[in-house]
Motif scaffolding. Sequence first.
Motif, PDB file in Angstrom:
ATOM      1  N   ALA A 166       0.833  -1.206   0.000  1.00  0.00           N
ATOM      2  CA  ALA A 166       0.000   0.000   0.000  1.00  0.00           C
ATOM      3  C   ALA A 166       0.866   1.253   0.000  1.00  0.00           C
ATOM      4  N   GLY A 167       0.442   2.243  -0.768  1.00  0.00           N
ATOM      5  CA  GLY A 167       1.155   3.510  -0.831  1.00  0.00           C
ATOM      6  C   GLY A 167       1.049   4.131  -2.204  1.00  0.00           C
ATOM      7  N   ASP A 168       1.126   5.441  -2.263  1.00  0.00           N
ATOM      8  CA  ASP A 168       0.971   6.115  -3.557  1.00  0.00           C
ATOM      9  C   ASP A 168       2.178   5.953  -4.462  1.00  0.00           C
ATOM     10  N   ASP A 169       3.225   5.290  -3.973  1.00  0.00           N
ATOM     11  CA  ASP A 169       4.400   5.014  -4.800  1.00  0.00           C
ATOM     12  C   ASP A 169       4.416   3.567  -5.301  1.00  0.00           C
ATOM     13  N   LEU A 170       3.348   2.817  -5.023  1.00  0.00           N
ATOM     14  CA  LEU A 170       3.222   1.448  -5.502  1.00  0.00           C
ATOM     15  C   LEU A 170       2.069   1.368  -6.502  1.00  0.00           C
ATOM     16  N   TYR A 171       2.177   0.465  -7.457  1.00  0.00           N
ATOM     17  CA  TYR A 171       1.184   0.353  -8.526  1.00  0.00           C
ATOM     18  C   TYR A 171       0.093  -0.661  -8.180  1.00  0.00           C
ATOM     19  N   TRP A 172      -1.076  -0.474  -8.784  1.00  0.00           N
ATOM     20  CA  TRP A 172      -2.092  -1.511  -8.842  1.00  0.00           C
ATOM     21  C   TRP A 172      -2.453  -1.731 -10.308  1.00  0.00           C
ATOM     22  N   PHE A 173      -3.153  -2.843 -10.597  1.00  0.00           N
ATOM     23  CA  PHE A 173      -3.309  -3.280 -11.983  1.00  0.00           C
ATOM     24  C   PHE A 173      -4.761  -3.695 -12.244  1.00  0.00           C
ATOM     25  N   ASP A 174      -5.287  -3.314 -13.404  1.00  0.00           N
ATOM     26  CA  ASP A 174      -6.677  -3.647 -13.727  1.00  0.00           C
ATOM     27  C   ASP A 174      -6.785  -4.814 -14.700  1.00  0.00           C
ATOM     28  N   SER A 175      -5.735  -5.639 -14.770  1.00  0.00           N
ATOM     29  CA  SER A 175      -5.740  -6.845 -15.593  1.00  0.00           C
ATOM     30  C   SER A 175      -4.969  -7.928 -14.855  1.00  0.00           C
ATOM     31  N   HIS A 176      -5.126  -9.179 -15.305  1.00  0.00           N
ATOM     32  CA  HIS A 176      -4.431 -10.298 -14.660  1.00  0.00           C
ATOM     33  C   HIS A 176      -3.223 -10.694 -15.495  1.00  0.00           C
ATOM     34  N   VAL A 177      -2.181 -11.152 -14.823  1.00  0.00           N
ATOM     35  CA  VAL A 177      -0.934 -11.497 -15.508  1.00  0.00           C
ATOM     36  C   VAL A 177      -0.651 -12.985 -15.368  1.00  0.00           C
ATOM     37  N   LYS A 178      -0.015 -13.560 -16.381  1.00  0.00           N
ATOM     38  CA  LYS A 178       0.392 -14.961 -16.328  1.00  0.00           C
ATOM     39  C   LYS A 178       1.619 -15.111 -15.426  1.00  0.00           C
ATOM     40  N   PRO A 179       1.706 -16.199 -14.665  1.00  0.00           N
ATOM     41  CA  PRO A 179       2.844 -16.403 -13.759  1.00  0.00           C
ATOM     42  C   PRO A 179       4.173 -16.509 -14.502  1.00  0.00           C
ATOM     43  N   ASN A 180       5.217 -16.021 -13.846  1.00  0.00           N
ATOM     44  CA  ASN A 180       6.604 -16.177 -14.293  1.00  0.00           C
ATOM     45  C   ASN A 180       6.910 -15.557 -15.647  1.00  0.00           C
ATOM     46  N   THR A 181       6.099 -14.603 -16.058  1.00  0.00           N
ATOM     47  CA  THR A 181       6.409 -13.807 -17.250  1.00  0.00           C
ATOM     48  C   THR A 181       7.198 -12.574 -16.807  1.00  0.00           C
ATOM     49  N   GLY A 182       7.706 -11.828 -17.770  1.00  0.00           N
ATOM     50  CA  GLY A 182       8.401 -10.597 -17.421  1.00  0.00           C
ATOM     51  C   GLY A 182       7.488  -9.634 -16.675  1.00  0.00           C
ATOM     52  N   THR A 183       6.234  -9.530 -17.131  1.00  0.00           N
ATOM     53  CA  THR A 183       5.275  -8.643 -16.479  1.00  0.00           C
ATOM     54  C   THR A 183       4.969  -9.111 -15.069  1.00  0.00           C
ATOM     55  N   TYR A 184       4.924 -10.424 -14.864  1.00  0.00           N
ATOM     56  CA  TYR A 184       4.689 -10.962 -13.519  1.00  0.00           C
ATOM     57  C   TYR A 184       5.784 -10.493 -12.565  1.00  0.00           C
ATOM     58  N   PHE A 185       7.051 -10.679 -12.945  1.00  0.00           N
ATOM     59  CA  PHE A 185       8.144 -10.248 -12.091  1.00  0.00           C
ATOM     60  C   PHE A 185       8.099  -8.737 -11.860  1.00  0.00           C
ATOM     61  N   LEU A 186       7.796  -8.001 -12.905  1.00  0.00           N
ATOM     62  CA  LEU A 186       7.727  -6.547 -12.789  1.00  0.00           C
ATOM     63  C   LEU A 186       6.661  -6.133 -11.778  1.00  0.00           C
ATOM     64  N   ARG A 187       5.495  -6.744 -11.863  1.00  0.00           N
ATOM     65  CA  ARG A 187       4.401  -6.376 -10.957  1.00  0.00           C
ATOM     66  C   ARG A 187       4.739  -6.687  -9.503  1.00  0.00           C
ATOM     67  N   GLN A 188       5.423  -7.796  -9.279  1.00  0.00           N
ATOM     68  CA  GLN A 188       5.779  -8.133  -7.902  1.00  0.00           C
ATOM     69  C   GLN A 188       6.699  -7.077  -7.296  1.00  0.00           C
ATOM     70  N   ILE A 189       7.531  -6.488  -8.136  1.00  0.00           N
ATOM     71  CA  ILE A 189       8.489  -5.486  -7.656  1.00  0.00           C
ATOM     72  C   ILE A 189       7.835  -4.133  -7.466  1.00  0.00           C
ATOM     73  N   ILE A 190       7.085  -3.663  -8.461  1.00  0.00           N
ATOM     74  CA  ILE A 190       6.531  -2.307  -8.384  1.00  0.00           C
ATOM     75  C   ILE A 190       5.205  -2.252  -7.626  1.00  0.00           C
ATOM     76  N   GLY A 191       4.702  -3.432  -7.210  1.00  0.00           N
ATOM     77  CA  GLY A 191       3.511  -3.461  -6.366  1.00  0.00           C
ATOM     78  C   GLY A 191       3.833  -3.806  -4.927  1.00  0.00           C
ATOM     79  N   SER A 192       5.120  -3.878  -4.588  1.00  0.00           N
ATOM     80  CA  SER A 192       5.552  -4.268  -3.244  1.00  0.00           C
ATOM     81  C   SER A 192       6.588  -3.280  -2.717  1.00  0.00           C
ATOM     82  N   ALA A 193       6.736  -3.271  -1.404  1.00  0.00           N
ATOM     83  CA  ALA A 193       7.733  -2.398  -0.773  1.00  0.00           C
ATOM     84  C   ALA A 193       8.511  -3.180   0.274  1.00  0.00           C
TER      85      ALA A 193
END
Length: 419
Positions: free
Chosen positions: A288-315
């Motif tokens: 949670a925080g205004d410096d973290l992203y949320w997403f309006d679509s679902h991502v497939k596991p272990n793709t580049g986008t999956y890894f990216l989301r885990q990083i930019i959606g977490s602190a």
Amino acid sequence: MGVDRRDEWIEKLDMENFKEEVSTLGKRLRSEEGEADRAHLGRLVGFCDLLLVVGLAGCGLSPSYVFPWACLGIAITLRWCAVAHHVSHGGYNRCAEAGYKRGTFGVGGLFYRMRDWLDWMLPEAWDVEHNTMHHYATNEKDDPDFVQRNFDPVRELEIPTWLKVALMPFGIMVWKWMYYASNTWKHLRLETARRNGQKMKPAVVDRAVHPLLLYQVFAGAEETELAQPVEMFFRVFAPYLFFRLVLPPLVFYFVGGAEECSNAIFNVLLAEIWANVHSFAIIVPNHAGDDLYWFDSHVKPNTGTYFLRQIIGSANYHTGSNPSYPGWVNDVIDGMQGWLNYQIEHHCYPNLSMLSYRKAQPELKKICLKYGVPYVQEPLWTRVRKTVEVAVGLSSNRLFPRELEVQADLGTFASVSTE
């Protein structure tokens, strides 16, 4: 309309090479796990058991001694956040005894739950809600722990913001049994229905992503029939209520009389409050925080986008990965934060050991710096403040631009069918 300057880094990201480096790091760390990881888990389990024994033994003393309820509260939190959390993800499948593996830890009946992890949540329910749904839909609409969405009722309340903030501590002190116990149970029931091909009422499916609070079960919520309140009480709540909150005072009543029983009641209640506050502070701010992203679509596991989301959606919080500190200092830093201060690493590689996250942290941070990917790491209390701001509506997580998604990495989230 052009891309917001805060999102310009996304257009420049070399996704293929970024994915390769992140994935390779995880594979290497996984191959290096062994005896040191097993021994570290053993020490942590022993420490939790010691705290629990000391706390229970001192329950007959006045709460003014502090150590009985503090030891109990810390033991409960560490057993959940550090031990059960990482074991149930499979982080020790490769290096620990059979009992400390996903699928066997805490499951199989009341005996195993009491032996391994007795808490408000049913371990099987936690596995569905957290290990599967939260981790593979982080900060998405289908994430059951998406903080911003879960706090919508608070954010939309037409009362002064200062009053919302003032009321937050009362919710935090009961959040495990008011929110987590009933909500994880709900998702276990939904997953069971999905696997069995059972159809649900449209209203229940529509509310699947919204949290089911305990009081709603008994207030005629659409999910009441799904939750089966009587079964929920005896399977989920009753063991913890009896063995943690009722039995200790009873024992001290028969051993030491009414005064020691009274002391034990206060000690177990203070331990419960401590465990709720402590766990909320180290868990909820991770996403949670205004410096973290949320997403309006679902991502497939272990793709580049999956890894990216885990990083930019977490602190991350401050970590014990500083080689200039003595080992015990690093252990205290990590331990008191439940080893959840490595949340970015944990979300990229959910089935690694705790020590592997400590090793991964500086390396993954370098990869993010190399590719221009935001890597958020701040003191715990800064993240708590930002979480409260999201919870009361003062700020919001940042929506990831849909037009910048790698379409090939997107998918759909499995859900239960409607009648």
